[in-house]
Write a protein that holds these residues in place. Structure first.
Motif, PDB file in Angstrom:
ATOM      1  N   ASP A   1       1.983   5.716  -3.225  1.00 40.55           N
ATOM      2  CA  ASP A   1       1.014   5.531  -2.144  1.00 40.55           C
ATOM      3  C   ASP A   1      -0.332   5.077  -2.726  1.00 40.55           C
ATOM      4  OD1 ASP A   1      -0.562   5.664   0.111  1.00 40.55           O
ATOM      5  OD2 ASP A   1       0.149   7.643   0.729  1.00 40.55           O
TER       6      ASP A   1
ATOM      7  N   ARG B   1      -2.879   3.901  -0.575  1.00 36.63           N
ATOM      8  CA  ARG B   1      -3.728   3.712   0.607  1.00 36.63           C
ATOM      9  C   ARG B   1      -5.059   4.435   0.524  1.00 36.63           C
ATOM     10  NH1 ARG B   1       0.748   5.433   4.969  1.00 36.63           N
ATOM     11  NH2 ARG B   1       1.000   7.039   3.350  1.00 36.63           N
TER      12      ARG B   1
ATOM     13  N   GLU C   1       8.119   7.778  -3.780  1.00 38.73           N
ATOM     14  CA  GLU C   1       7.028   7.181  -3.004  1.00 38.73           C
ATOM     15  C   GLU C   1       5.828   6.917  -3.899  1.00 38.73           C
ATOM     16  OE1 GLU C   1       5.949   8.885   0.744  1.00 38.73           O
ATOM     17  OE2 GLU C   1       7.870   9.952   0.924  1.00 38.73           O
TER      18      GLU C   1
ATOM     19  N   GLU D   1       0.804  -1.220   0.000  1.00 38.27           N
ATOM     20  CA  GLU D   1       0.000   0.000   0.000  1.00 38.27           C
ATOM     21  C   GLU D   1       0.835   1.268   0.000  1.00 38.27           C
ATOM     22  OE1 GLU D   1      -3.419   0.134  -0.227  1.00 38.27           O
ATOM     23  OE2 GLU D   1      -3.139  -1.972  -0.678  1.00 38.27           O
ATOM     24  N   HIS D   2       2.076   1.176   0.440  1.00 41.31           N
ATOM     25  CA  HIS D   2       2.955   2.343   0.478  1.00 41.31           C
ATOM     26  C   HIS D   2       4.367   1.877   0.133  1.00 41.31           C
ATOM     27  CE1 HIS D   2       4.676   6.055   2.812  1.00 41.31           C
ATOM     28  NE2 HIS D   2       4.502   6.311   1.527  1.00 41.31           N
TER      29      HIS D   2
END
Length: 383
Positions: free
Chosen positions: A369, A371, A367, A355-356
């Motif tokens: 992400d 989520r 990054e 999820e990350h």
């Protein structure tokens, strides 16, 4: 079989700050009796969404009981045979002034210039330069945006259809195989397996800023005496300090060096079974040596990997047709052989999409992400 088209929003280019809004179409082929998994087909340059893609997806859905998905990811139609437009940059037009009427070379539309080039009859063979622009006006980002499109399409399909998440398989050739590997990097734990025919272990800079280094990624005859040496339009530059500088960090995040593979393992990417095949003679387009090093490192890190290298003695005219890049491989046969390996030698897989996801690549922290139900990507300078 049911075939349905969908459209999702593509993620903007967070590295270059370009392409803020765009639509990404994908097509899903659903078997009549429900799906026991999802197979995503990713062709290489020049094979985009053609008849083979449809035939492959229909066979998968009809014979294997899996849904099949094809997607028109970012900068996909980058060859003339699939709609890319031949364009002429100012430097191309200056070159053409020696061969065409000044009015056409300098002020003509791209279509007018191309028509005049095709009509040229030079005394000696002539090579001229040009660019390729996909019909939607996209450019060569090389990998990241296309991989995020694929991740987004899979996510969308999983919300729409009752698909077995523990059986998602990516099948790709050349750039498509590279994108399959990159999807596993950007969202570890998403796919059970990837079957990769002749992909890169690291970016081939000819495709990133080939025009700047005088390297041609695609050539075609305008006529029997004139050849066009072309590169897909790309904002990336090799010059440090340029706003669109493609430096070591951009190279690392798109590659599979040991440091990157170790970070992939720490985030669960080594749960995915990787079948990789390559020609022993592939030294220029997708160099074999780099791919072998990648496979060896993956094995050292405990990855379930099979790498098969074919030479002239393996040509059978059916599965393997030559020793060129891609080997003329029958991708459906490749898929079926991969499935056999998956059932006999691969370890059990349970969907656990990260999820990350974070990577350190040179001076940047990247990054990704997932989520919040969508994709949020960014990069920031490391302290």
């Amino acid at each position: 079989m049911t075939i349905v088209d969908h459209t999702i929003a593509g993620y903007p280019d967070f590295e270059l700050g370009l392409s803020p809004q765009r639509a990404v179409p994908y097509r899903i082929y659903q078997p009549e009796r429900g799906s026991n998994g999802l197979v995503v087909y990713l062709p290489g340059f020049g094979a985009d969404l053609g008849g083979y893609t449809q035939a492959f997806c229909e066979k998968v859905a009809g014979r294997h009981g899996c849904a099949a998905l094809s997607i028109e990811y970012f900068c996909m139609r980058s060859r003339p045979q699939v709609g890319a437009k031949v364009t002429f940059e100012p430097e191309d037009r200056r070159q053409l002034e020696a061969h065409l009427p000044l009015k056409i070379a300098r002020y003509g539309t791209d279509e007018q210039v191309l028509k005049a080039v095709c009509a040229l009859k030079p005394d000696a063979p002539l090579t001229l330069t040009a660019s390729l622009t996909p019909p939607d006006g996209s450019y060569q980002n090389f990998g990241i945006m296309a991989a995020l499109d694929i991740v987004a399409a899979i996510n969308d399909a999983l919300t729409r259809y009752p698909i077995n998440r523990d059986n998602i398989i990516l099948v790709g050739a050349s750039y498509g195989g590279y994108l399959a590997q990159l999807v596993n990097k950007l969202r570890p734990g998403l796919v059970r397996a990837l079957f990769d025919n002749s992909s890169w272990a690291e970016p081939n800079l000819t495709y990133v800023f080939g025009r700047e280094i005088g390297a041609c990624e695609y050539s075609a005859g305008a006529n029997e005496r004139v050849t066009l040496a072309m590169s897909v339009n790309s904002p990336w530059r090799k010059t440090a300090g340029h706003p669109h500088y493609f430096g070591p960090s951009e190279f690392l995040i798109r590659g599979f060096s040991r440091s990157q593979l170790e970070q992939m393992v720490s985030q669960g990417a080594n749960q995915t079974f990787c079948l990789m095949v390559h020609s022993a003679e592939d030294r220029n387009i997708a160099p074999l040596a780099a791919k072998v090093e990648m496979a060896q490192t993956m094995l050292e890190l405990g990855w379930p990997v099979e790498m098969l290298i074919y030479d002239a003695s393996d040509i059978d005219g059916s599965y393997i047709k030559n020793t060129d890049h891609g080997m003329g491989l029958s991708m459906f046969t490749f898929f079926e052989r991969g499935c056999e390996m998956l059932h006999t030698i691969a370890r059990p897989f349970k969907y656990a999409a990260a999820e990350h996801v974070i990577y350190h690549a040179g001076k940047y922290r990247y990054e990704f992400d997932y989520r919040h139900g969508d994709i949020r990507a960014r990069r920031c300078l490391l302290d």
